[in-house]
Design a protein around this motif. Structure first.
Motif, PDB file in Angstrom:
ATOM      1  N   UNK A   1       0.851  -1.180   0.000  1.00 23.22           N
ATOM      2  CA  UNK A   1       0.000   0.000   0.000  1.00 23.22           C
ATOM      3  C   UNK A   1       0.891   1.235   0.000  1.00 23.22           C
ATOM      4  N   UNK A   2       0.400   2.321  -0.573  1.00 29.46           N
ATOM      5  CA  UNK A   2       1.137   3.578  -0.632  1.00 29.46           C
ATOM      6  C   UNK A   2       0.295   4.649   0.040  1.00 29.46           C
ATOM      7  N   UNK A   3       0.912   5.367   0.971  1.00 28.60           N
ATOM      8  CA  UNK A   3       0.223   6.448   1.661  1.00 28.60           C
ATOM      9  C   UNK A   3       0.234   7.701   0.789  1.00 28.60           C
ATOM     10  N   UNK A   4      -0.928   8.298   0.622  1.00 23.98           N
ATOM     11  CA  UNK A   4      -1.014   9.563  -0.123  1.00 23.98           C
ATOM     12  C   UNK A   4      -0.449  10.703   0.722  1.00 23.98           C
ATOM     13  N   UNK A   5       0.096  11.759   0.112  1.00 19.94           N
ATOM     14  CA  UNK A   5       0.301  11.949  -1.326  1.00 19.94           C
ATOM     15  C   UNK A   5       1.467  11.097  -1.851  1.00 19.94           C
ATOM     16  N   UNK A   6       1.422  10.760  -3.129  1.00 21.98           N
ATOM     17  CA  UNK A   6       2.404   9.868  -3.715  1.00 21.98           C
ATOM     18  C   UNK A   6       3.732  10.577  -3.956  1.00 21.98           C
ATOM     19  N   UNK A   7       4.802   9.863  -3.709  1.00 19.23           N
ATOM     20  CA  UNK A   7       6.154  10.329  -3.996  1.00 19.23           C
ATOM     21  C   UNK A   7       6.746   9.447  -5.087  1.00 19.23           C
ATOM     22  N   UNK A   8       7.479  10.047  -6.017  1.00 17.07           N
ATOM     23  CA  UNK A   8       8.016   9.265  -7.133  1.00 17.07           C
ATOM     24  C   UNK A   8       8.955   8.165  -6.661  1.00 17.07           C
ATOM     25  N   UNK A   9       9.783   8.445  -5.657  1.00 15.88           N
ATOM     26  CA  UNK A   9      10.732   7.440  -5.174  1.00 15.88           C
ATOM     27  C   UNK A   9      10.012   6.180  -4.691  1.00 15.88           C
ATOM     28  N   UNK A  10       8.881   6.370  -3.993  1.00 22.41           N
ATOM     29  CA  UNK A  10       8.119   5.210  -3.502  1.00 22.41           C
ATOM     30  C   UNK A  10       7.470   4.477  -4.654  1.00 22.41           C
ATOM     31  N   UNK A  11       6.913   5.225  -5.597  1.00 28.54           N
ATOM     32  CA  UNK A  11       6.288   4.590  -6.768  1.00 28.54           C
ATOM     33  C   UNK A  11       7.321   3.784  -7.541  1.00 28.54           C
ATOM     34  N   UNK A  12       8.480   4.364  -7.764  1.00 28.45           N
ATOM     35  CA  UNK A  12       9.555   3.686  -8.500  1.00 28.45           C
ATOM     36  C   UNK A  12       9.950   2.388  -7.804  1.00 28.45           C
ATOM     37  N   UNK A  13      10.065   2.440  -6.488  1.00 23.97           N
ATOM     38  CA  UNK A  13      10.423   1.250  -5.722  1.00 23.97           C
ATOM     39  C   UNK A  13       9.383   0.149  -5.883  1.00 23.97           C
TER      40      UNK A  13
END
Length: 236
Positions: free
Chosen positions: A102-114
């Motif tokens: 799961x990803x906590x909003x707001x999204x960060x590119x580094x987390x999305x990339x990972x």
């Protein structure tokens, strides 16, 4: 190509996530198709079995992300799901629907990339063959490693899989040809069994590792046993 779906009722977040995914595709030289749904109900009703990964918002108005995930698993047990949420406890609850993370909003590119790096790595290692089944209630993607056997049923076929039993309107001959390269063999004219589920054969009865039993016809027994022996021999 990777097919990614975004299901979120916040248009600003959807636009932001699309840009981040496109950025990732350019950096990694990966072709990515993006499909957007603005509610869980829309995703379920218009589900596309070519989708590989879904970014799914948990808090939506018509059908929330957790209930959407529950329905998704009936349609497609293999699709990747990453929940989008503002509250950690909801993300943790999503793991019971086999969510990748799961990803906590707001999204960060580094987390999305990972997350996308991890998904692609896992996909390359675990990608499983599947068959797509159409019937009056919709379209279903069935992983072959979860399909135990196929049986004739009221002039149609019934697929017995881990997700549920699904009606198919194809002919047994057509399905047998499609599944033959994947270890599926007829035990009689109206039944096609996945050899990976076979525990043993005694006379004209096949025992599956699930505890189920199937009948093998006398005319098919010799050919079935030869293919089973060859299949087991490759794995011993």
């Amino acid at each position: 190509m990777i097919h990614i779906a975004i299901c979120d009722d916040e248009s600003a977040l959807v636009d932001s996530l699309k840009e981040l995914i496109r950025q990732y595709g350019l950096e990694k030289s990966v072709e990515i198709k993006i499909t957007v749904y603005y509610d869980g109900l829309e995703l379920i009703e218009k589900y596309d079995t070519t989708i590989d990964l879904i970014f799914l918002d948990i808090q939506m108005k018509l059908l929330d992300g957790l209930r959407t995930a529950k329905q998704l698993r009936k349609l497609d047990e293999g699709v990747g799901i990453i929940f989008l949420t503002t509250l950690t406890q909801y993300g943790l609850e999503g793991y019971k629907y086999q969510a990748l993370d799961y990803i906590i909003k707001p999204l960060k590119y580094a987390r999305l990339k990972s997350e996308l790096d991890r998904f692609l790595s896992r996909r390359q290692k675990e990608e499983s063959p599947f068959i797509v089944v159409n019937n009056d209630s919709g379209k279903y993607k069935i992983l072959l490693n979860s399909l135990r056997y196929v049986e004739t049923f009221n002039r149609n076929l019934l697929f017995y899989s881990e997700q549920e039993n699904i009606i198919c309107y194809k002919s047994m001959k057509e399905v047998a040809q499609e599944l033959a390269p994947h270890g599926f063999v007829r035990c009689h004219s109206g039944c096609l069994v996945n050899l990976s589920y076979v525990k043993g054969v005694k006379k004209l009865e096949i025992s599956l590792i699930t505890g189920e039993t199937l009948t093998i016809s006398q005319p098919k027994r010799k050919e079935f046993m030869e293919q089973l022996t060859e299949y087991w021999g490759d794995r011993l």
